[in-house]
Enzyme design. Structure first.
Site, mmCIF file in Angstrom:
data_model
loop_
_atom_site.group_PDB
_atom_site.id
_atom_site.type_symbol
_atom_site.label_atom_id
_atom_site.label_comp_id
_atom_site.label_asym_id
_atom_site.label_seq_id
_atom_site.Cartn_x
_atom_site.Cartn_y
_atom_site.Cartn_z
ATOM 1 N N GLU A 14 -29.714 32.822 -26.575
ATOM 2 C CA GLU A 14 -31.056 33.325 -26.189
ATOM 3 C C GLU A 14 -32.115 32.239 -26.325
ATOM 4 O OE1 GLU A 14 -31.369 35.805 -24.587
ATOM 5 O OE2 GLU A 14 -29.507 36.825 -25.115
HETATM 6 C C1 FAD Z 1 -21.131 32.961 -28.459
HETATM 7 C C2 FAD Z 1 -22.075 32.677 -27.340
HETATM 8 C C3 FAD Z 1 -22.586 33.724 -26.590
HETATM 9 C C4 FAD Z 1 -23.450 33.472 -25.512
HETATM 10 N N1 FAD Z 1 -23.873 34.512 -24.723
HETATM 11 C C5 FAD Z 1 -24.522 34.227 -23.564
HETATM 12 C C6 FAD Z 1 -24.794 35.247 -22.600
HETATM 13 O O1 FAD Z 1 -24.497 36.421 -22.805
HETATM 14 N N2 FAD Z 1 -25.378 34.886 -21.430
HETATM 15 C C7 FAD Z 1 -25.717 33.610 -21.152
HETATM 16 O O2 FAD Z 1 -26.223 33.350 -20.077
HETATM 17 N N3 FAD Z 1 -25.498 32.611 -22.057
HETATM 18 C C8 FAD Z 1 -24.903 32.891 -23.237
HETATM 19 N N4 FAD Z 1 -24.635 31.890 -24.133
HETATM 20 C C9 FAD Z 1 -25.086 30.547 -23.841
HETATM 21 C C10 FAD Z 1 -26.252 30.132 -24.715
HETATM 22 O O3 FAD Z 1 -27.413 30.843 -24.366
HETATM 23 C C11 FAD Z 1 -26.403 28.605 -24.572
HETATM 24 O O4 FAD Z 1 -25.305 28.033 -25.263
HETATM 25 C C12 FAD Z 1 -27.723 28.101 -25.114
HETATM 26 O O5 FAD Z 1 -28.767 28.519 -24.282
HETATM 27 C C13 FAD Z 1 -27.769 26.579 -25.205
HETATM 28 O O6 FAD Z 1 -27.283 25.962 -24.040
HETATM 29 P P1 FAD Z 1 -26.169 24.822 -24.172
HETATM 30 O O7 FAD Z 1 -25.077 25.371 -25.010
HETATM 31 O O8 FAD Z 1 -25.819 24.347 -22.824
HETATM 32 O O9 FAD Z 1 -26.858 23.670 -24.999
HETATM 33 P P2 FAD Z 1 -27.804 22.506 -24.398
HETATM 34 O O10 FAD Z 1 -28.827 23.084 -23.498
HETATM 35 O O11 FAD Z 1 -26.930 21.435 -23.873
HETATM 36 O O12 FAD Z 1 -28.544 22.019 -25.723
HETATM 37 C C14 FAD Z 1 -27.924 21.116 -26.664
HETATM 38 C C15 FAD Z 1 -28.974 20.739 -27.712
HETATM 39 O O13 FAD Z 1 -30.074 20.084 -27.081
HETATM 40 C C16 FAD Z 1 -31.289 20.761 -27.371
HETATM 41 N N5 FAD Z 1 -32.159 20.732 -26.194
HETATM 42 C C17 FAD Z 1 -31.808 20.960 -24.913
HETATM 43 N N6 FAD Z 1 -32.894 20.850 -24.121
HETATM 44 C C18 FAD Z 1 -33.941 20.567 -24.904
HETATM 45 C C19 FAD Z 1 -35.328 20.354 -24.695
HETATM 46 N N7 FAD Z 1 -35.865 20.432 -23.481
HETATM 47 N N8 FAD Z 1 -36.113 20.086 -25.760
HETATM 48 C C20 FAD Z 1 -35.584 20.027 -27.000
HETATM 49 N N9 FAD Z 1 -34.290 20.222 -27.263
HETATM 50 C C21 FAD Z 1 -33.475 20.490 -26.230
HETATM 51 C C22 FAD Z 1 -30.896 22.169 -27.744
HETATM 52 O O14 FAD Z 1 -31.859 22.783 -28.597
HETATM 53 C C23 FAD Z 1 -29.573 21.948 -28.451
HETATM 54 O O15 FAD Z 1 -29.773 21.623 -29.776
HETATM 55 C C24 FAD Z 1 -23.824 32.145 -25.229
HETATM 56 C C25 FAD Z 1 -23.321 31.087 -26.009
HETATM 57 C C26 FAD Z 1 -22.443 31.346 -27.023
HETATM 58 C C27 FAD Z 1 -21.870 30.176 -27.803
#
Ligand code: FAD
Length: 589
Positions: free
Chosen positions: A440
């Protein structure tokens, strides 16, 4: 083995004595939500949740959700427990009566979600995602879509998902690549792969409604070109019966650190039939309705696991015998005392209590503002509450989920080695809690939302109005509570100064404020908890009995040992970003 008992007394305290939930009865829609009804609902919900869902927490973790031939099976007992939970009307507690809900306040549903998350965080996600889908359809669906889907979400015989994330689109949803091709009949064919979709496929409901972000042909690049579609697992016939299965495949589910009972799915949409929700290219704005509801819910997940850890740690500390109090060291007897005699164990227990109970007050009050912002007849009241919800949403999400990790970590620590092994269930709390800081919108993204959007909304009125409320509360405090009012005043002053600094640095050097965002959100959360602990201390001081004495003791601990963290964070926030941004990437090795 860890146990969980819904903290009904504390929930009643917050609902009835801190946020005065029965003041909502002035709104016609909520005229039945008297404190008697509130207490009755809490008792009934606790009975069912503790008795049928809480008992599946550890077995659900051990067994996990499994995938076979594209079908997900939830852990043993989940199906029956979900059916009973839905049939008892808990999913529809705060949903509209016209859509088969019970029309009660969201603040009350918040308490039930708090219970559910503490009882079984993984289970809580199945009904949890349906809330967001309901809210998105309510705000942006056509009348036909509302009539077709909303009652099912409220009754829980169908569930919802949020399909945002793709391999290349996580925090940056502007990178969404899924495609939506318009058809002559007004529908769209959705093509693309979504990952990490909670409850994307499971055996608990007859149908699953996926709310999917995708791009229509010719849409602008980035987030301004994304639209929202509803894509059912089973198509719905005109008479409401279920038709053919849509072309959505779940090829795999993730192995995870925690919340094993919740399935996290890859979903392939192979020209699946879907329907536009809201306007074309307005998908991100529409999804925000869902995400705000979901962010508050995730905060409650952090709260629930923190409560679970706290209850067990307190019980354990009163039973486990090791060592003797420092003041009795010289005595000749070698009998051990219970570990609750040790100052460090007490520090841990009181930290757990102060953070958890403080977050409960913050979360429920924010939920009450949601009720006011959506239902009060007076435009001005609605606007004030809407502003408070906007301000508090990233704080509830990020601060409470960070508290979840801190408190569950302390829960393991209180048990010592017995917390690190599986048998006692304390390590599960810690494993379950970490994801709440990530999905989220990561907590880093929440902090950016706070400093980037919320501080400057409405000409900067959001923090100013909140600070004015805190100050008014301090100024109306008698000297007997100066033990909390004085440190709160000083913490508020530090927060005010860092807020001014942030507003200026945002313009002069955006990296300065971005590098400070997470620390600033922590400060804001601590001051907010100080505000609620002051309110709790006032109620406690006016009452007698162990419960209220305990509240006063915890308020004093919070004011003395936790609130001063603010003064350590203030210079960190205002230190700028040179030490963060100067090292070249080559130096971060
Ligand atoms: C168990 C689980 C359930 C989930 N359920 C859902 C779901 O139901 N629906 C859905 O759509 N998604 C879901 N997700 C996905 C989840 O919302 C994403 O994993 C999350 O939004 C982060 O995206 P990412 O993993 O690609 O990390 P990234 O976006 O690659 O981020 C990696 C790191 O970089 C930081 N970062 C990235 N961009 C910036 C920025 N602009 N400024 C500062 N810091 C930044 C982040 O804070 C993080 O620490 C789920 C994930 C998991 C693991």
């Amino acid at each position: 083995m860890a146990t969980y008992k819904s903290p009904v007394r504390d929930m009643e305290f917050v609902l009835n004595e801190i946020i005065n939930v029965d003041s909502l009865t002035q709104i016609e829609k909520f005229e039945d939500a008297t404190s008697d009804i509130v207490s009755g609902v809490l008792e009934e919900a606790a009975k069912q949740i503790d008795g049928t869902i809480g008992v599946l927490n550890e077995s659900g973790d051990a067994q996990g959700a499994t995938l076979s031939n594209g079908e997900v099976t939830t852990p043993d007992g989940f199906k029956e427990a979900y059916a009973a939970y839905a049939q008892s009307g808990w999913i529809g507690l705060d949903k509209d009566i016209e859509y088969d809900g019970q029309g009660l306040p969201y603040a009350l549903a918040t308490a039930v979600t708090d219970m559910l998350s503490g009882a079984n965080a993984a289970f809580s996600l199945y009904p949890g995602l349906s809330n967001g889908a309901y809210e998105a359809l309510k705000a942006h669906g056509t009348q036909e879509q509302k009539d077709m889907y909303m009652s099912h979400l409220s009754l829980g015989d169908w569930s919802g998902t949020m399909c945002l994330t793709e391999p290349g689109a996580g925090s940056d949803l502007g990178q969404v690549r899924s495609k939506a091709t318009p058809q002559d009949d007004g529908s769209y064919l959705i093509e693309g792969s979504k990952i990490f979709i909670t409850a994307g496929e499971h055996d608990l409901t007859d149908n699953i409604l996926h709310l999917v972000l995708a791009r229509a042909p010719g849409a602008p690049e980035g987030i301004r070109g994304i639209s929202m579609f509803i894509v059912p697992k089973y198509m719905v016939n005109d008479d409401g019966s279920l038709g053919d299965r849509n072309t959505i495949v779940c090829p795999s589910i993730e192995e995870k650190m925690g919340i094993h009972g919740s399935c996290t799915c890859v979903l392939n949409f192979n020209d699946a039939k879907g329907y536009l929700v809201g306007e074309l290219n307005k998908g991100i704005q529409n999804m925000f309705v869902m995400m705000n509801a979901a962010r508050l819910m995730v905060g409650l997940q952090g709260l629930g696991v923190a409560e679970r850890a706290t209850q067990n740690a307190i019980n354990y500390a009163k039973e486990r015998k090791q060592g003797r109090p420092l003041t009795r060291k010289a005595e000749s007897s070698f009998d051990s005392d219970t570990i609750i005699v040790h100052p460090d164990v007490r520090r841990m227990l009181l930290t757990m209590k102060a953070l958890t109970e403080g977050c409960r007050m913050m979360a429920y009050d924010t939920a009450k503002h949601v009720d006011l912002s959506e239902n009060h007849l007076d435009d001005a009241v609605r606007a004030v509450s809407k502003a408070r919800v906007d301000l508090m949403t990233p704080i509830c999400k990020a601060f409470i989920t960070d508290v979840g990790v801190e408190v569950t970590g302390l829960g393991v620590q209180v048990y010592g080695g017995h917390g690190y092994i599986k048998e006692n269930g304390m390590e599960q709390n810690l494993r379950d809690s970490k994801i709440f800081c990530i999905y989220e919108g990561t907590n880093g993204i929440q902090a950016m939302d706070l400093i980037g959007r919320k501080l400057s909304m409405n000409d900067g009125r959001l923090p100013k109005d909140f600070f004015a409320d805190v100050l008014a509360e301090i100024e109306s405090t008698g000297s007997e509570l100066s033990f909390i009012a004085d440190p709160l005043e000083s913490a508020l002053s530090a927060l005010g100064k860092t807020t001014d600094w942030l507003m200026e640095s945002k313009i002069s050097n955006p990296n300065d404020s971005a590098a400070a965002a997470v620390d600033y959100l922590q400060m804001f959360g601590l001051v907010t908890l100080g505000y609620y602990w002051l309110r709790a201390a006032k109620v406690a001081a006016a009452n007698e009995g162990v419960f209220y004495q305990g509240k006063l003791a915890t308020a004093k601990f919070f004011a003395t040992k936790l609130l001063p963290r603010v003064h350590g964070l203030a210079p960190v926030v205002m230190a700028g970003s040179d030490c963060v941004m100067e090292p070249s990437e080559d130096l971060i090795i």
